[in-house]
Design a protein around this motif. Structure first.
Motif, mmCIF file in Angstrom:
data_model
loop_
_atom_site.group_PDB
_atom_site.id
_atom_site.type_symbol
_atom_site.label_atom_id
_atom_site.label_comp_id
_atom_site.label_asym_id
_atom_site.label_seq_id
_atom_site.Cartn_x
_atom_site.Cartn_y
_atom_site.Cartn_z
ATOM 1 N N VAL B 36 -38.369 21.337 12.161
ATOM 2 C CA VAL B 36 -36.950 21.354 11.805
ATOM 3 C C VAL B 36 -36.618 20.160 10.903
ATOM 4 O O VAL B 36 -35.829 20.265 9.968
ATOM 5 C CB VAL B 36 -36.065 21.355 13.067
ATOM 6 C CG1 VAL B 36 -34.595 21.323 12.682
ATOM 7 C CG2 VAL B 36 -36.358 22.572 13.909
ATOM 8 N N ALA B 37 -37.282 19.022 11.190
ATOM 9 C CA ALA B 37 -36.997 17.815 10.412
ATOM 10 C C ALA B 37 -37.419 17.963 8.964
ATOM 11 O O ALA B 37 -36.889 17.275 8.090
ATOM 12 C CB ALA B 37 -37.704 16.610 11.039
ATOM 13 N N THR B 38 -38.377 18.851 8.709
ATOM 14 C CA THR B 38 -38.896 18.948 7.351
ATOM 15 C C THR B 38 -38.420 20.211 6.643
ATOM 16 O O THR B 38 -38.932 20.557 5.594
ATOM 17 C CB THR B 38 -40.438 18.967 7.364
ATOM 18 O OG1 THR B 38 -40.855 20.006 8.241
ATOM 19 C CG2 THR B 38 -40.996 17.643 7.849
ATOM 20 N N ARG B 39 -37.462 20.891 7.233
ATOM 21 C CA ARG B 39 -37.010 22.125 6.607
ATOM 22 C C ARG B 39 -35.521 22.077 6.315
ATOM 23 O O ARG B 39 -34.832 21.162 6.717
ATOM 24 C CB ARG B 39 -37.339 23.326 7.496
ATOM 25 C CG ARG B 39 -38.779 23.725 7.362
ATOM 26 C CD ARG B 39 -39.050 24.941 8.171
ATOM 27 N NE ARG B 39 -40.322 25.541 7.807
ATOM 28 C CZ ARG B 39 -40.433 26.569 6.980
ATOM 29 N NH1 ARG B 39 -39.356 27.108 6.431
ATOM 30 N NH2 ARG B 39 -41.616 27.065 6.700
ATOM 31 N N LYS B 40 -35.070 23.102 5.617
ATOM 32 C CA LYS B 40 -33.649 23.137 5.275
ATOM 33 C C LYS B 40 -32.824 23.433 6.519
ATOM 34 O O LYS B 40 -33.294 24.015 7.476
ATOM 35 C CB LYS B 40 -33.413 24.215 4.227
ATOM 36 C CG LYS B 40 -34.023 23.887 2.885
ATOM 37 C CD LYS B 40 -33.171 24.483 1.766
ATOM 38 C CE LYS B 40 -33.847 24.328 0.410
ATOM 39 N NZ LYS B 40 -34.366 22.989 0.162
ATOM 40 N N LEU B 41 -31.590 23.009 6.431
ATOM 41 C CA LEU B 41 -30.669 23.124 7.554
ATOM 42 C C LEU B 41 -30.605 24.540 8.133
ATOM 43 O O LEU B 41 -30.558 24.719 9.340
ATOM 44 C CB LEU B 41 -29.281 22.679 7.081
ATOM 45 C CG LEU B 41 -28.119 22.828 8.019
ATOM 46 C CD1 LEU B 41 -28.398 22.098 9.316
ATOM 47 C CD2 LEU B 41 -26.872 22.267 7.372
ATOM 48 N N LEU B 236 -25.186 11.103 16.283
ATOM 49 C CA LEU B 236 -25.505 12.134 15.293
ATOM 50 C C LEU B 236 -25.365 13.525 15.880
ATOM 51 O O LEU B 236 -24.923 14.450 15.210
ATOM 52 C CB LEU B 236 -26.950 11.969 14.822
ATOM 53 C CG LEU B 236 -27.259 11.015 13.684
ATOM 54 C CD1 LEU B 236 -28.762 10.964 13.464
ATOM 55 C CD2 LEU B 236 -26.575 11.464 12.407
ATOM 56 N N SER B 237 -25.753 13.661 17.146
ATOM 57 C CA SER B 237 -25.822 15.020 17.686
ATOM 58 C C SER B 237 -24.542 15.460 18.377
ATOM 59 O O SER B 237 -24.424 16.595 18.774
ATOM 60 C CB SER B 237 -26.996 15.142 18.667
ATOM 61 O OG SER B 237 -26.724 14.394 19.812
ATOM 62 N N SER B 238 -23.562 14.575 18.507
ATOM 63 C CA SER B 238 -22.352 15.019 19.211
ATOM 64 C C SER B 238 -21.135 14.993 18.301
ATOM 65 O O SER B 238 -20.042 14.714 18.725
ATOM 66 C CB SER B 238 -22.104 14.154 20.445
ATOM 67 O OG SER B 238 -21.647 12.880 20.041
ATOM 68 N N TYR B 244 -28.390 19.851 12.147
ATOM 69 C CA TYR B 244 -29.591 19.700 12.959
ATOM 70 C C TYR B 244 -30.783 19.176 12.180
ATOM 71 O O TYR B 244 -31.606 18.435 12.708
ATOM 72 C CB TYR B 244 -29.945 21.013 13.654
ATOM 73 C CG TYR B 244 -29.166 21.193 14.921
ATOM 74 C CD1 TYR B 244 -29.457 20.402 16.029
ATOM 75 C CD2 TYR B 244 -28.135 22.097 15.014
ATOM 76 C CE1 TYR B 244 -28.734 20.530 17.184
ATOM 77 C CE2 TYR B 244 -27.406 22.220 16.184
ATOM 78 C CZ TYR B 244 -27.709 21.453 17.264
ATOM 79 O OH TYR B 244 -26.994 21.561 18.414
ATOM 80 N N ALA B 245 -30.884 19.577 10.901
ATOM 81 C CA ALA B 245 -32.003 19.076 10.112
ATOM 82 C C ALA B 245 -31.917 17.552 10.066
ATOM 83 O O ALA B 245 -32.908 16.842 10.192
ATOM 84 C CB ALA B 245 -31.961 19.667 8.715
#
Lengths: 430, 280, 319
Positions: B36-41, B236-238, B244-245
């Motif tokens: 997920v970190a290396t792909r588009k949103l 970041l997550s809330s 998510y990316a």
């Protein structure tokens, strides 16, 4: 046995630890000490999206010697306790602090925490919607908050999805589809039959909208007693939410949840209530790929005011004058128009509402919807409601969870209502 | 420990199969994180999800750095500072106290040791509310001191060093040094500290990882001005809107230092865990 | 002591009983022997007194007050505790905490036993497998929780997608008690099974081999040996593992918070709100420090009780 190198590393390590502890402040972002002499640093605390990013840059340029930092907290629920702690410990609050309608009454109760802005900016009562300006004042006439935005209501909808389900996509035609909530439910049921999906995101957004439409006393009466169990507005809004859930016209995606956020991109639902400050949030959640797919129509059941804020200056600010001037700048007519264009908060400044630029503004993301016209028309006729001290806590932590549980089918209507009323008493205690 | 000696049973292919499966389950969440970190949103909502990494890590992490609210870079730097300071201090004070408890005779030694072991049961939660008020009173709210100073010693560390010192250092060695005229601190510094190195290393690694990962207290006392990396992640997550990316790119970056430590010192960590187990 | 002072190489150390110390030096070293140990243990006790004991006692005091951060402190005696005993949400949090704990610990221990048993054999790549299974333990809880929260989403989550192949309808993991407990327990297990495997493995390796050998000679099979030799020998370690898991499990906080989109309520009906979360809600969101302190004490008492029971079990098993 070679003791020396080991000893040395150990000693160096210990010293490094001590130095690190001594020099910690160097590594924090906050910088109370101005970097150049005579420079003043102002911190603006707000939540969600106020659209101030460009405005503060502009202000820094026109006011050399002033540096501004915007401190954004995403959700109001996280923002309030932090602010309470800042005030209670008399340390840490920003110089300019945004107060939302659901929390301002609570914070106004300790008027000593806030600077009377009128001594710096004078009487601005002629500039803003009168009821909005009044809420920013204490009963003895101190001006504690300058109005930022009001939360005029609309319904945002996915043009492409409605069209695919055989409905008209044009915003006037869509508005005509649902003049009332009953009609909206009919449309939702047809949509469910055609697509198998929910039309609206969740019942709680409709609950919030309905509260503002009915108006009057909501969770509190004028003396701040919790009257959630007897308030007609609450009951009526609750019944609407229950009806929406029973008719299965929602996608059961709780606001702010991961499913809700994903839903904007994936078309899990095709409509959501949008007070104008929600426009920026919808745009961000839906992403660039969905540009032009959303549009803005009228809300069923007539206008209302959901949300909106004020800017205040805590007495703990070291630069109350400069902070007050910044607050006045951010809430003046031009700034409110600029903020509206950036992130959607609807002006409460009368000149901004009359501004030709504002009235003509079309939001490109929302299929060029004339949002200036749509929201602006209703703004002046908005009715104030009684917002009690812990309004947002009661709404977000008593009623919304209960409604979500009912929507998901985990509580009966009666059990959900009982839970909400019970929690409202706990959350609403003031 | 009898690690090197022959075992009774020979592993069957089935055993290997089961262990490989367990390893895959262990690694999968890491792998998913890197995908997920290396792909588009958009892929976060794709069904089925992608199973190979992409090339958008730079973009994603760029957005992390641009996110002023989460202040991720500050979080990363702060976490390094906090973790190093706490680790060094815990190791130093634990070695010192552990040595005293193991090798020096003084009145009340056993009672004090018992007190230390007893405090290992006290949960952080029990102290957190007054600690919060205390930090605010001292003006330490939202500062790194607040997440370092209270954790500069741990009962676990003292106990562990004491156990190690008891068995690893002979009384004769200390007596000999003393007869030769060494003061106690000199003995500690030149005789005991070097001998404690293996245990100190393990304690250091465990402390570093614990501090790097600690969440509840930093979450309560710090804010977006002075976050640690875990607080940045939570910020970041809330948000109203979760990219998510971006979050996963940040999560991956926050995890990599630990994985590196783990890859380099994995044997020692495993040895530490297992040795501690037998002693307990 | 100066850093550049020459080290005292241990090989120079030899008994020299004839050397008469000067009286000043003698006094110094007597003082050194008698009192310096206190200096070495002092940092721990000073720091612990300030940041451990004082706050804990203060928590005890606050628990007896209606203590608001804003300024009102009214002594109310045991009112907070009385209220707590009748507080439905507190008991809900207790139920959730123990429920998640059980749901996490039982499979975790079985898994750890199984894996430890597999690893306690002659094989290639022993170290590799150990590294693999303990790797999750080095990750931060926040990172784990974020990743798992995405895997366990209702609408676009990987877990539901996989379950879909088995004909299972999309599960609203956050929406129900059992499902949210399962999801959170999965996070806990993923992180801790490997760690406990290593601890059990260490204990297994400490069992003398001749016991097994003589059992083999008597014709006992592998399974039989496991039950009649390994398990009894592991008992103290198992109890230790359970105790540690209990203390950790009762303090569960990060996983459920992040799983629940960062909300302290833990689900619309507090399906997965743990005791630590409830304490945080009351203490830091509602700023009722007194009530929050009472919850903290209740939690501590539970930990002591559970640890005490475990301790008794250990004593019995040792005897």
């Amino acid at each position: 046995m070679g003791v020396t190198p080991r000893r040395r590393t150990f000693a160096v390590a210990a010293i490094a630890a001590i130095t690190a502890i001594g020099g910690l402040t160097a590594c924090t972002k906050k910088n109370d000490e101005p970097s150049t002499p005579g420079e003043i640093k102002l911190v603006v605390d707000h939540f969600g999206e106020f659209g101030y990013d460009d405005l503060v840059k502009q202000y820094e340029q026109s006011h050399p010697g002033i540096k501004i930092e915007l401190r954004k907290t995403a959700q109001l629920g996280d923002y309030r306790p932090k602010l309470v702690r800042y005030l209670a410990t008399n340390k840490g609050a920003g110089d300019v602090v945004a107060l939302e309608e659901g929390i301002i009454t609570e914070f106004k109760a300790n008027a000593a925490n806030w600077v009377d802005l009128s001594q710096y900016v004078g009487d601005k009562s002629a500039d803003y919607l009168p009821w909005k300006y009044e809420i920013g004042k204490t009963s003895d006439g101190k001006l504690l908050g300058l109005p930022t935005d009001v939360g005029g209501l609309a319904m945002c909808y996915r043009k492409d999805l409605l069209e695919a389900a055989g409905f008209p996509a044009d915003r006037d035609a869509v508005s005509a589809l649902w003049p009332t909530w009953d009609k909206f439910i009919e449309v939702g049921q047809q949509y469910r039959t055609k697509t198998g999906k929910g039309l609206l995101d969740t019942v709680t957004t409709a609950f919030s909208a309905s509260l503002s439409q009915v108006g009057g006393d909501l969770f509190y009466d004028k003396d701040f007693n919790v009257v959630a169990d007897t308030s007609p507005a609450v009951k009526q809004s609750w019944d609407l939410a229950v009806k929406l859930a029973d008719a299965k016209v929602t996608a059961k995606t709780n606001t702010w949840s991961a499913e809700w956020q994903a839903g904007f991109q994936q078309g899990t639902f095709a409509a959501t209530l949008c007070p104008s400050w929600m426009l920026g949030i919808i745009e961000q959640n839906s992403g660039a790929a969905n540009k032009g797919k959303w549009d803005v129509a009228a809300v069923p059941g007539g206008g209302g005011n959901w949300g909106g804020s004020w800017l205040s200056v805590p007495t703990q600010s070291k630069h109350p004058k400069e902070a007050a001037e910044l607050a006045a700048f951010l809430t003046n007519a031009d700034s409110q128009v600029a903020a509206f264009k950036a992130k959607g908060p609807l002006p409460s400044n009368l000149k901004a509402l009359d501004n030709a630029d504002f009235q003509a503004y079309q939001n490109a993301y929302f299929n060029n919807a004339p949002v200036g016209k749509i929201f602006g028309e209703g703004a002046k006729t908005l009715k104030p409601v009684t917002i009690g001290p812990k309004h947002s806590s009661v709404k977000e932590r008593a009623f919304e969870p209960a409604l979500q549980a009912y929507e998901a089918g985990r509580l009966s209507a009666q059990a959900a209502w009982d839970q909400a009323i019970k929690d409202a008493k706990v959350q609403g205690a003031f | 420990m009898s690690t090197g000696s022959k075992r009774l049973w020979q592993a069957s292919p089935l055993t290997y199969g089961a262990l490989i499966l367990a390893s895959l389950l262990s690694l999968f969440p890491f792998y998913f994180m890197f995908i997920v970190a290396t792909r588009k949103l958009e892929v976060i909502n794709a069904v089925p999800p992608p199973f190979s990494p992409g090339g958008d890590f730079g973009d994603n992490f760029g957005r992390v750095l641009d996110n002023e609210h989460a202040a991720f870079l500050y979080g990363l730097i702060n976490s390094v500072i906090v973790s190093c300071a706490v680790t060094l201090s815990v190791v130093f004070f634990s070695a010192l106290a552990g040595f005293a408890f193991a090798k020096l005779r003084f009145k009340g030694r056993n009672i004090l040791l018992l007190a230390i072991v007893g405090t290992m049961m006290v949960p952080t939660q029990l102290a957190i509310i007054p600690l919060y008020g205390m930090m605010q009173d001292w003006g330490w709210g939202a500062t790194l001191q607040a997440v370092i100073v209270p954790f500069m010693v741990t009962a676990f560390g003292v106990f562990m060093m004491r156990q190690y010192a008891s068995s690893a250092i002979s009384d004769e060695l200390i007596e000999a040094a003393r007869v030769d005229g060494c003061g106690t601190f000199r003995i500690f510094w030149s005789v005991v500290a070097p001998a404690l190195r293996p245990a100190a290393g393990v304690l250091g690694l465990l402390t570093f990882m614990d501090t790097w990962n600690s969440f509840l207290w930093p979450y309560a006392i710090l804010d977006s001005d002075t976050p640690t990396v875990q607080v940045s992640l939570a910020l970041l997550s809330s948000a109203y809107y979760t990219d998510y990316a971006q979050v996963f790119a940040a999560t991956a970056v926050a995890t990599v230092p630990l994985l590196l430590v783990f890859v380099v010192f994995g044997r020692q960590i495993i040895g530490g865990i297992m040795e501690g187990a037998v002693k307990a | 002591m100066s850093l550049s002072a020459p080290p005292a190489p241990p090989q120079l150390v030899k008994p020299d009983t004839h050397r008469a110390p000067s009286s000043r030096r003698f006094r110094l070293s007597r003082w050194d022997i008698k009192y310096s140990p206190y200096i070495y243990v002092a940092p721990f006790f000073i720091l612990f007194a300030v940041f451990g004991i004082y706050p804990v006692l203060q928590t005890a005091r606050m628990a007896l007050y209606d203590w608001n951060l804003i300024g009102d402190h009214t002594f109310t005696g045991l009112d907070n505790f009385t209220a707590l005993m009748g507080d439905e949400y507190f008991w809900n949090a207790v139920k959730n905490t123990f429920g998640i704990f059980l749901l996490a610990t039982v499979p975790q221990l079985l898994g750890a036993l199984f894996l430890a048993n597999l690893l306690n054999q002659n094989m290639r790549g022993r170290m590799f497998f150990r590294l693999m299974i303990v790797a999750p333990n080095v990750t931060s809880v926040a990172a784990v929780a974020i990743v798992f929260a995405v895997l366990f989403r209702r609408d676009f989550g990987l877990v539901n997608w996989v379950l879909g192949f088995f004909g299972v309808d999309a599960i609203d993991w956050k929406g129900q008690t059992w499902s949210s407990w399962t999801a959170i327990a999965t996070m806990v297990d993923w992180r801790w099974t490997g760690y406990n495997t290593l601890i059990l493995l260490a204990a297994m390796q400490a069992i003398p081999k001749d016991i097994y050998e003589s059992a083999s000679l008597d014709g006992a099979g592998k399974w039989r040996q496991f039950w009649s030799i390994t398990m009894p020998q592991l008992r103290p370690t198992l109890i230790f593992v359970v105790t540690v898991s209990t203390i950790g499990g009762l303090q569960l906080f990060t996983e459920p918070v992040i799983f629940g989109d960062g909300r302290i309520l833990g689900g619309a009906q507090r399906e997965f709100q743990t005791i630590a979360m409830y304490m945080y809600e009351k203490g830091f969101n509602d700023l009722q420090f007194g009530y929050g302190s009472a919850i903290a004490w209740a939690l501590f008492i539970m930990i002591i009780l559970v640890s005490g029971v475990n301790y008794l079990l250990i004593r019995r098993s040792v005897k």
